[in-house]
Design a protein around this motif. Structure first.
Motif, PDB file in Angstrom:
ATOM      1  N   ILE A 297      34.917  87.100  14.618  1.00  0.00           N
ATOM      2  CA  ILE A 297      34.015  88.136  14.105  1.00  0.00           C
ATOM      3  C   ILE A 297      33.895  89.264  15.117  1.00  0.00           C
ATOM      4  N   PHE A 298      33.771  88.912  16.391  1.00  0.00           N
ATOM      5  CA  PHE A 298      33.674  89.917  17.451  1.00  0.00           C
ATOM      6  C   PHE A 298      34.872  90.858  17.426  1.00  0.00           C
ATOM      7  N   TYR A 299      36.067  90.297  17.408  1.00  0.00           N
ATOM      8  CA  TYR A 299      37.259  91.136  17.479  1.00  0.00           C
ATOM      9  C   TYR A 299      37.545  91.890  16.182  1.00  0.00           C
ATOM     10  N   THR A 300      37.112  91.373  15.033  1.00  0.00           N
ATOM     11  CA  THR A 300      37.376  92.089  13.785  1.00  0.00           C
ATOM     12  C   THR A 300      36.290  93.101  13.453  1.00  0.00           C
ATOM     13  N   LYS A 301      35.047  92.830  13.824  1.00  0.00           N
ATOM     14  CA  LYS A 301      33.951  93.722  13.476  1.00  0.00           C
ATOM     15  C   LYS A 301      33.581  94.678  14.603  1.00  0.00           C
ATOM     16  N   CYS A 302      33.389  94.168  15.794  1.00  0.00           N
ATOM     17  CA  CYS A 302      32.829  94.970  16.882  1.00  0.00           C
ATOM     18  C   CYS A 302      33.848  95.903  17.529  1.00  0.00           C
ATOM     19  N   THR A 303      35.088  95.495  17.612  1.00  0.00           N
ATOM     20  CA  THR A 303      36.071  96.310  18.319  1.00  0.00           C
ATOM     21  C   THR A 303      36.744  97.339  17.421  1.00  0.00           C
ATOM     22  N   ASN A 304      36.353  97.406  16.144  1.00  0.00           N
ATOM     23  CA  ASN A 304      36.898  98.454  15.274  1.00  0.00           C
ATOM     24  C   ASN A 304      36.438  99.833  15.723  1.00  0.00           C
ATOM     25  N   CYS A 305      35.192  99.942  16.144  1.00  0.00           N
ATOM     26  CA  CYS A 305      34.634 101.241  16.532  1.00  0.00           C
ATOM     27  C   CYS A 305      34.456 101.378  18.041  1.00  0.00           C
ATOM     28  N   HIS A 306      34.287 100.281  18.743  1.00  0.00           N
ATOM     29  CA  HIS A 306      33.956 100.305  20.166  1.00  0.00           C
ATOM     30  C   HIS A 306      35.036  99.597  20.968  1.00  0.00           C
ATOM     31  N   GLY A 307      35.246 100.088  22.170  1.00  0.00           N
ATOM     32  CA  GLY A 307      36.112  99.366  23.093  1.00  0.00           C
ATOM     33  C   GLY A 307      35.378  98.156  23.636  1.00  0.00           C
ATOM     34  N   THR A 308      36.108  97.176  24.097  1.00  0.00           N
ATOM     35  CA  THR A 308      35.470  95.953  24.595  1.00  0.00           C
ATOM     36  C   THR A 308      34.642  96.210  25.850  1.00  0.00           C
ATOM     37  N   GLU A 309      34.995  97.227  26.645  1.00  0.00           N
ATOM     38  CA  GLU A 309      34.241  97.481  27.881  1.00  0.00           C
ATOM     39  C   GLU A 309      32.792  97.850  27.588  1.00  0.00           C
ATOM     40  N   ILE A 310      32.554  98.586  26.515  1.00  0.00           N
ATOM     41  CA  ILE A 310      31.180  98.946  26.141  1.00  0.00           C
ATOM     42  C   ILE A 310      30.416  97.704  25.706  1.00  0.00           C
ATOM     43  N   ILE A 311      31.072  96.865  24.941  1.00  0.00           N
ATOM     44  CA  ILE A 311      30.424  95.668  24.402  1.00  0.00           C
ATOM     45  C   ILE A 311      30.108  94.671  25.509  1.00  0.00           C
ATOM     46  N   PHE A 312      31.059  94.482  26.431  1.00  0.00           N
ATOM     47  CA  PHE A 312      30.844  93.500  27.501  1.00  0.00           C
ATOM     48  C   PHE A 312      29.769  93.928  28.489  1.00  0.00           C
ATOM     49  N   LYS A 313      29.435  95.214  28.544  1.00  0.00           N
ATOM     50  CA  LYS A 313      28.367  95.682  29.437  1.00  0.00           C
ATOM     51  C   LYS A 313      26.988  95.260  28.931  1.00  0.00           C
ATOM     52  N   LYS A 314      26.873  95.080  27.633  1.00  0.00           N
ATOM     53  CA  LYS A 314      25.583  94.659  27.062  1.00  0.00           C
ATOM     54  C   LYS A 314      25.328  93.201  27.422  1.00  0.00           C
ATOM     55  N   LYS A 315      24.126  92.909  27.790  1.00  0.00           N
ATOM     56  CA  LYS A 315      23.746  91.543  28.165  1.00  0.00           C
ATOM     57  C   LYS A 315      22.733  91.020  27.147  1.00  0.00           C
ATOM     58  N   LEU A 316      23.247  90.638  25.976  1.00  0.00           N
ATOM     59  CA  LEU A 316      22.378  90.118  24.929  1.00  0.00           C
ATOM     60  C   LEU A 316      22.624  88.630  24.749  1.00  0.00           C
ATOM     61  N   ASN A 317      21.561  87.924  24.360  1.00  0.00           N
ATOM     62  CA  ASN A 317      21.734  86.523  24.012  1.00  0.00           C
ATOM     63  C   ASN A 317      22.172  86.448  22.546  1.00  0.00           C
TER      64      ASN A 317
END
Length: 53
Positions: free
Chosen positions: A26-46
């Motif tokens: 889900i992460f790679y199909t939904k989240c990385t369509n619009c955002h690069g992984t570097e932006i996502i990995f900076k977020k520290k969410l549970n």
């Protein structure tokens, strides 16, 4: 009526498909369509934070 039935069938199919995917899929199909992984990995969410987002 046919259009409503088609929408209902597609919704059920997509929902079933998403629930059968792993969190990583889900992460790679939904989240990385619009955002690069570097932006996502900076977020520290549970897990709860990610589901809310």
């Amino acid at each position: 009526m046919k259009r409503l039935s088609l929408i209902l069938i597609l919704t059920i199919f997509l929902t079933t498909f998403l629930y059968s995917m792993s969190d990583e899929d889900i992460f790679y199909t939904k989240c990385t369509n619009c955002h690069g992984t570097e932006i996502i990995f900076k977020k520290k969410l549970n897990k709860k934070g990610w589901k809310k987002l």
